[in-house]
Write an enzyme that holds these catalytic residues in place. Structure first.
Site, PDB file in Angstrom:
ATOM      1  N   CYS A 136       0.984  -1.381  -0.143  1.00 12.02           N
ATOM      2  CA  CYS A 136       0.314  -0.120  -0.083  1.00 12.02           C
ATOM      3  C   CYS A 136       0.790   1.358  -0.096  1.00 12.02           C
ATOM      4  CB  CYS A 136      -0.915   0.022   1.152  1.00 12.02           C
ATOM      5  SG  CYS A 136      -0.165   0.241   2.672  1.00 12.02           S
ATOM      6  N   HIS A 276      -1.979   1.731   7.331  1.00 15.12           N
ATOM      7  CA  HIS A 276      -2.544   1.507   6.193  1.00 15.12           C
ATOM      8  C   HIS A 276      -1.967   2.788   5.471  1.00 15.12           C
ATOM      9  CE1 HIS A 276      -4.531   0.508   2.714  1.00 15.12           C
ATOM     10  NE2 HIS A 276      -5.669   0.814   2.965  1.00 15.12           N
ATOM     11  N   ASN A 394      -8.057   4.569  -2.230  1.00 13.26           N
ATOM     12  CA  ASN A 394      -7.203   3.466  -1.629  1.00 13.26           C
ATOM     13  C   ASN A 394      -6.840   2.579  -2.613  1.00 13.26           C
ATOM     14  OD1 ASN A 394      -6.551   1.345   0.067  1.00 13.26           O
ATOM     15  ND2 ASN A 394      -8.807   1.194   0.863  1.00 13.26           N
TER      16      ASN A 394
END
Length: 434
Positions: A136, A276, A394
């Site tokens: 990520c 994240h 995302n």
């Protein structure tokens, strides 16, 4: 498949916390969900996953009856516990409470706007999918780099750059490939390396491999980056006004796991335990936030197909993974469906999905649900909102959240740590490359 996908979301929208669903209703909902997501279980695993699904369905139903601005849905994570979700899709939380975010020498000018959406300005590439790689951090870093280069070029020539290069080549800077990394370390690598290749020339493989950087394929060059004053949402807004900005968040709550639409408001989020890496591409406010996918972002006619499966084991900060198959869908909230099978348990359908809960078998059952949704999932991407929000990109594919995006609460005491560890790069105009 399209009908079944909308069905699962519909069911949780029309149910109330006080309504006790029958075992048959749970079973039918699970059967439809399995078909929509091509889930396959052994007969031994079916009961365990079914019980988890029921508990998650109850949680979602109860949440959605509270009148929260956050709407949850039965997405790809509906058959796993929150513990499994965190262990598989998120990395070990990074404690940012004592982190010193030292700004680089370059300081941006400019005035903070009341609202901004860099997708509408053409500075955001389509939603990407990190697959089974805990990268990520690399997707967040490339998103910020792509936006910075587009802006430096005079709002032209948006080019997707290579996450795989960051995964393969920035290990000496402290990153760990598909096992995790930091966006700032990625920026430092790009600056010192003299650029980053295009995604087309160095495509994503979802594995850590030997570095194959080729200077003849550069898609962006950075000169510096600036850290946001840790914890300051006003400073983050000033930076996002300048361009897409890498941010780190706490994504560990069940409400994030099942996020579907609306402004994400979760007071239980930590502002320091972050797991994240994502990309802030704008912010806004008002009673009706229009988040339609415009130039620079990939449109999709449905937000709740959730045809996605994955498996990964990550142990470092900013690492998590998922894999999705994007699809186009229609948001009709009055649907019926029937699934048939025999003897064992499966979600029959086209394609296949592999993941942490995959198995084999087939299932039988039929159901028909109809109703209306007030959750705000319209084809145009208009969602009821109440307050200020960040527009966050995302890297879990189009089938998570609002076409791959989430609206996160803004000006609520740095909720989920969105301003704790944020940074924005500055690119060198293409006309000045060596």
């Amino acid at each position: 498949m399209k009908v079944l996908s909308a069905l699962c979301v519909l069911l949780v929208s029309v149910a109330t916390a006080k309504q006790q669903l029958s075992e048959l209703q749970y079973r039918n909902a699970f059967t439809n969900w399995m078909i929509a997501h091509q889930r396959h279980y052994s007969s031994e695993e079916f009961n365990g996953r079914f019980n988890i699904f029921k508990a998650n369905m109850d949680y979602i139903n109860e949440w959605n009856t509270k009148g929260s601005e956050t709407v949850l849905g039965l997405n790809v994570f509906a058959d796993i516990t929150n513990e499994e979700y965190r262990a598989t899709y998120l990395g070990t939380p990074f404690d940012a409470s004592s982190l010193e975010m030292t700004p680089s020498e370059k300081v941006f000018g400019g005035v903070q706007a009341n609202s901004v959406d860099w997708r509408a300005k053409g500075a955001v590439t389509p939603i990407k999918n990190q697959g089974e790689c805990g990268g990520c951090w690399s997707f967040s870093a490339t998103g910020a780099t792509e936006g910075a280069q587009y802006i430096a070029n005079g709002d032209s020539d948006l080019t997707s750059v290579s996450e795989q290069q960051l995964i393969d080549c920035s290990g000496s800077y402290g990153n760990n490939g598909c096992e995790g990394g930091l966006m700032t370390l990625a920026f430092e690598y790009i600056i010192n390396n003299g650029g980053i290749d295009t995604e087309s020339s160095y495509p994503f493989t979802a594995n850590t491999e030997k570095c194959k950087y080729n200077p003849s394929n550069i898609g962006a060059e950075l000169s510096s980056y600036v850290n946001v004053t840790s914890g300051s949402e006003s400073d983050l807004a000033a930076k996002v006004t300048q361009g897409p900005t890498s941010v780190a968040i706490d994504a560990s709550q069940p409400s994030f796991q099942f996020y579907s639409s609306g402004i994400y408001n979760e007071p239980a989020c930590s502002s320091t335990q972050l797991d994240h890496g994502v990309l802030a591409v704008g912010f806004g406010s008002g009673s009706s936030g229009s988040q339609s996918q415009s130039a620079g972002s990939q449109s999709q006619s449905s937000n709740n197909n959730w045809s996605e499966s994955s498996q990964s084991q990550d142990s470092n900060s900013w690492s998590q993974s998922s894999q999705s198959q994007s699809s186009q869908d229609s948001n009709s909230w009055s649907q019926s469906s029937q699934s048939q099978g025999s003897n064992s348990f499966t979600g029959a359908g086209t394609g296949s999905g592999s993941g942490s809960v995959s198995g084999s078998g087939s299932a039988s059952g039929s159901s028909s649900f109809s109703g209306s949704s007030n959750g705000g999932n319209s084809n145009s991407g208009d969602y009821p909102t109440d307050g200020n929000y960040w527009i966050v990109k995302n890297s879990w594919g189009l089938d998570w959240g609002i076409n791959g995006y989430i609206l996160m609460s803004k000006d609520k005491d740095n909720q989920c740590g969105i301003a704790t560890m944020a940074s924005i790069p500055q690119a060198i105009p293409k006309s000045k490359w060596n």
